[in-house]
Write a protein that holds these residues in place. Structure first.
Motif, PDB file in Angstrom:
ATOM      1  N   TRP A  25       0.824  -1.211   0.000  1.00 57.29           N
ATOM      2  CA  TRP A  25       0.000   0.000   0.000  1.00 57.29           C
ATOM      3  C   TRP A  25       0.859   1.264   0.000  1.00 57.29           C
ATOM      4  O   TRP A  25       0.608   2.210  -0.755  1.00 57.29           O
ATOM      5  CB  TRP A  25      -0.921  -0.001   1.216  1.00 57.29           C
ATOM      6  CG  TRP A  25      -1.759   1.237   1.345  1.00 57.29           C
ATOM      7  CD1 TRP A  25      -1.437   2.389   2.017  1.00 57.29           C
ATOM      8  CD2 TRP A  25      -3.048   1.466   0.774  1.00 57.29           C
ATOM      9  NE1 TRP A  25      -2.443   3.312   1.917  1.00 57.29           N
ATOM     10  CE2 TRP A  25      -3.448   2.767   1.156  1.00 57.29           C
ATOM     11  CE3 TRP A  25      -3.905   0.684  -0.002  1.00 57.29           C
ATOM     12  CZ2 TRP A  25      -4.676   3.312   0.770  1.00 57.29           C
ATOM     13  CZ3 TRP A  25      -5.134   1.231  -0.377  1.00 57.29           C
ATOM     14  CH2 TRP A  25      -5.500   2.523   0.004  1.00 57.29           C
ATOM     15  N   THR A  26       1.876   1.304   0.862  1.00 58.88           N
ATOM     16  CA  THR A  26       2.758   2.470   0.923  1.00 58.88           C
ATOM     17  C   THR A  26       3.414   2.716  -0.426  1.00 58.88           C
ATOM     18  O   THR A  26       3.527   3.859  -0.890  1.00 58.88           O
ATOM     19  CB  THR A  26       3.823   2.269   2.008  1.00 58.88           C
ATOM     20  OG1 THR A  26       3.180   2.068   3.277  1.00 58.88           O
ATOM     21  CG2 THR A  26       4.746   3.468   2.113  1.00 58.88           C
ATOM     22  N   SER A  27       3.835   1.629  -1.082  1.00 60.20           N
ATOM     23  CA  SER A  27       4.470   1.753  -2.395  1.00 60.20           C
ATOM     24  C   SER A  27       3.500   2.309  -3.427  1.00 60.20           C
ATOM     25  O   SER A  27       3.819   3.248  -4.171  1.00 60.20           O
ATOM     26  CB  SER A  27       4.980   0.386  -2.853  1.00 60.20           C
ATOM     27  OG  SER A  27       5.899  -0.162  -1.938  1.00 60.20           O
ATOM     28  N   LEU A  28       2.320   1.724  -3.469  1.00 56.10           N
ATOM     29  CA  LEU A  28       1.359   2.061  -4.526  1.00 56.10           C
ATOM     30  C   LEU A  28       0.701   3.415  -4.315  1.00 56.10           C
ATOM     31  O   LEU A  28       0.566   4.203  -5.266  1.00 56.10           O
ATOM     32  CB  LEU A  28       0.280   0.980  -4.597  1.00 56.10           C
ATOM     33  CG  LEU A  28       0.723  -0.411  -5.035  1.00 56.10           C
ATOM     34  CD1 LEU A  28      -0.389  -1.416  -4.786  1.00 56.10           C
ATOM     35  CD2 LEU A  28       1.135  -0.424  -6.500  1.00 56.10           C
ATOM     36  N   VAL A  29       0.262   3.676  -3.090  1.00 59.34           N
ATOM     37  CA  VAL A  29      -0.572   4.849  -2.823  1.00 59.34           C
ATOM     38  C   VAL A  29       0.245   6.019  -2.288  1.00 59.34           C
ATOM     39  O   VAL A  29       0.256   7.108  -2.865  1.00 59.34           O
ATOM     40  CB  VAL A  29      -1.710   4.482  -1.851  1.00 59.34           C
ATOM     41  CG1 VAL A  29      -2.550   5.704  -1.513  1.00 59.34           C
ATOM     42  CG2 VAL A  29      -2.583   3.387  -2.451  1.00 59.34           C
ATOM     43  N   ASP A  30       0.943   5.810  -1.180  1.00 56.95           N
ATOM     44  CA  ASP A  30       1.638   6.923  -0.541  1.00 56.95           C
ATOM     45  C   ASP A  30       2.792   7.448  -1.380  1.00 56.95           C
ATOM     46  O   ASP A  30       3.022   8.666  -1.430  1.00 56.95           O
ATOM     47  CB  ASP A  30       2.165   6.497   0.833  1.00 56.95           C
ATOM     48  CG  ASP A  30       1.055   6.148   1.807  1.00 56.95           C
ATOM     49  OD1 ASP A  30      -0.100   6.509   1.538  1.00 56.95           O
ATOM     50  OD2 ASP A  30       1.341   5.508   2.840  1.00 56.95           O
ATOM     51  N   LYS A  31       3.540   6.554  -2.026  1.00 58.62           N
ATOM     52  CA  LYS A  31       4.715   6.984  -2.772  1.00 58.62           C
ATOM     53  C   LYS A  31       4.445   7.177  -4.264  1.00 58.62           C
ATOM     54  O   LYS A  31       5.004   8.083  -4.878  1.00 58.62           O
ATOM     55  CB  LYS A  31       5.851   5.964  -2.594  1.00 58.62           C
ATOM     56  CG  LYS A  31       6.315   5.809  -1.161  1.00 58.62           C
ATOM     57  CD  LYS A  31       6.807   7.126  -0.572  1.00 58.62           C
ATOM     58  CE  LYS A  31       7.335   6.941   0.835  1.00 58.62           C
ATOM     59  NZ  LYS A  31       7.742   8.230   1.452  1.00 58.62           N
ATOM     60  N   SER A  32       3.591   6.345  -4.860  1.00 55.87           N
ATOM     61  CA  SER A  32       3.418   6.367  -6.312  1.00 55.87           C
ATOM     62  C   SER A  32       2.099   6.969  -6.766  1.00 55.87           C
ATOM     63  O   SER A  32       1.931   7.229  -7.958  1.00 55.87           O
ATOM     64  CB  SER A  32       3.549   4.941  -6.877  1.00 55.87           C
ATOM     65  OG  SER A  32       4.786   4.363  -6.514  1.00 55.87           O
ATOM     66  N   GLY A  33       1.164   7.177  -5.853  1.00 57.03           N
ATOM     67  CA  GLY A  33      -0.108   7.794  -6.214  1.00 57.03           C
ATOM     68  C   GLY A  33      -0.894   7.022  -7.254  1.00 57.03           C
ATOM     69  O   GLY A  33      -1.559   7.615  -8.113  1.00 57.03           O
ATOM     70  N   ILE A  34      -0.858   5.699  -7.186  1.00 60.16           N
ATOM     71  CA  ILE A  34      -1.512   4.867  -8.200  1.00 60.16           C
ATOM     72  C   ILE A  34      -3.030   4.987  -8.095  1.00 60.16           C
ATOM     73  O   ILE A  34      -3.602   4.978  -7.012  1.00 60.16           O
ATOM     74  CB  ILE A  34      -1.081   3.394  -8.045  1.00 60.16           C
ATOM     75  CG1 ILE A  34       0.395   3.244  -8.383  1.00 60.16           C
ATOM     76  CG2 ILE A  34      -1.934   2.470  -8.921  1.00 60.16           C
ATOM     77  CD1 ILE A  34       0.779   3.676  -9.785  1.00 60.16           C
TER      78      ILE A  34
END
Length: 336
Positions: free
Chosen positions: A149-158
């Motif tokens: 989740w941190t990778s996709l949403v917080d950092k990458s804004g997917i």
């Protein structure tokens, strides 16, 4: 109560012992009946002495667990008796970036882990699980789920319509695939196993690439996504970074969570500059993000993929299977 102790480095030093039951919860505390735990590669590394030499024995191992609230102390409002809850990987990391000592204490290393029948936690270190989840399913989220989740949403804004390249089908990778689809984005999964790629397709992968037969998978992923992928879940390290950089769009994100193919990335600055690449080192995440993830899990009915479950007494077999790899999703222990 039954508690698993690690008395020295090495899985042969794991012993199931009778320990005193926790005291009645004090103000702000919550008593949990632990029901399930999930395994992560970090757990095996800690147990074998490959993660940190600074371990105070006996250690109660494993970071990720879930259980039922049995009792609450005065002033507790976040959870109630009967709730299914999960503990946090970093119990003191509540929100924002970890700029102080929020990551100084982690479950299963500096703090006792989850392999015990009963546990006392501060209420701030717990998150209520989505209503449809079992304890075993909820236990899959504190590390693998939140890292994805941190990778996709917080950092990458997917978001809807974006493309994500996911390396492998392990715990974080499978969580990333499921969350990518829940966010409305498109997923490209790579693996060396056609059988695991078939399972990834069944979980919603839009494209799959066998990197054994297509070693230059980065340019292939770039072409499949038309303009380059928006984010990569980077698990390989040295052996995969060049292809990951080839796969991303201009301004794309590479979320580095593992080093299965080596710790030295071995790249020059030029592709980073040419791609205007964003590299993020990911170490799970905070409680606010966990709760946002759990909201989406509840809204979509998402259930994590559990490959196998073991009784707590079979932890050595579970660790052996974890180290051997070759499975999809998570391995869990039933503590009931």
């Amino acid at each position: 109560m039954k508690t698993m102790h690690l008395n020295a480095f090495g899985r042969d030093n794991l012993v199931l012992v009778d320990a005193p039951e926790p005291a009645k919860p004090a103000a702000g505390e919550v008593l949990i009946k632990c029901a399930a735990a999930s395994l992560n590669p970090r757990d095996s590394q800690i147990i074998e002495g490959r993660f940190s030499p600074n371990v105070e024995f006996p250690l109660i191992p494993l970071s990720d667990g879930a259980g039922e609230v049995l009792a609450i102390g005065e002033g507790v409002t976040r959870v109630a008796p009967g709730d299914l809850v999960t503990s946090l990987f970093f119990p003191n990391w509540i929100s924002g970036e970890a700029l102080d000592n929020e990551r100084a204490v982690s479950s299963g290393l500096e703090a006792p882990g989850v392999l015990r029948e009963l546990a006392l936690y501060p209420e701030d270190a717990l998150v209520k699980a989505a209503d449809h989840l079992t304890a075993a399913e909820a236990a899959c989220f504190p590390c693998a789920g939140l890292t994805a989740w941190t990778s996709l949403v917080d950092k990458s804004g997917i978001g809807a319509g974006d493309h994500v390249l996911i390396q492998g089908t392990g715990g974080v990778a499978t969580a990333a695939l499921q969350l990518t689809k829940a966010l409305g984005a498109r997923a490209i999964v790579i693996s060396s196993s056609d059988a695991r790629l078939e399972r990834a397709t069944a979980l919603g992968a839009d494209h799959v690439i066998n990197y054994s037969t297509e070693p230059n998978w980065g340019p292939v992923a770039h072409e499949l996504s038309a303009h380059g992928v928006d984010a990569v879940i980077e698990i390989g390290g040295t052996g995969t970074m060049e292809n990951s950089l080839a796969a991303i769009r201009h301004g794309g994100h590479i979320n580095i969570i593992g080093y299965m193919a080596g710790v030295d990335m071995g790249i020059t600055v030029f592709p980073l500059i040419i791609k205007n690449a964003n590299l993020h080192g990911i170490g799970t995440g905070n409680r606010d993000s966990f709760e946002a993830m759990m909201q989406l899990v509840g809204d979509t009915g998402l259930r994590p993929v559990i490959e196998r479950a073991y009784p707590m007494e079979q932890i050595v077999q579970a660790l052996d299977d974890l180290d051997a790899g070759g499975f999809v999703g998570k391995l869990v222990l039933d503590l009931s």
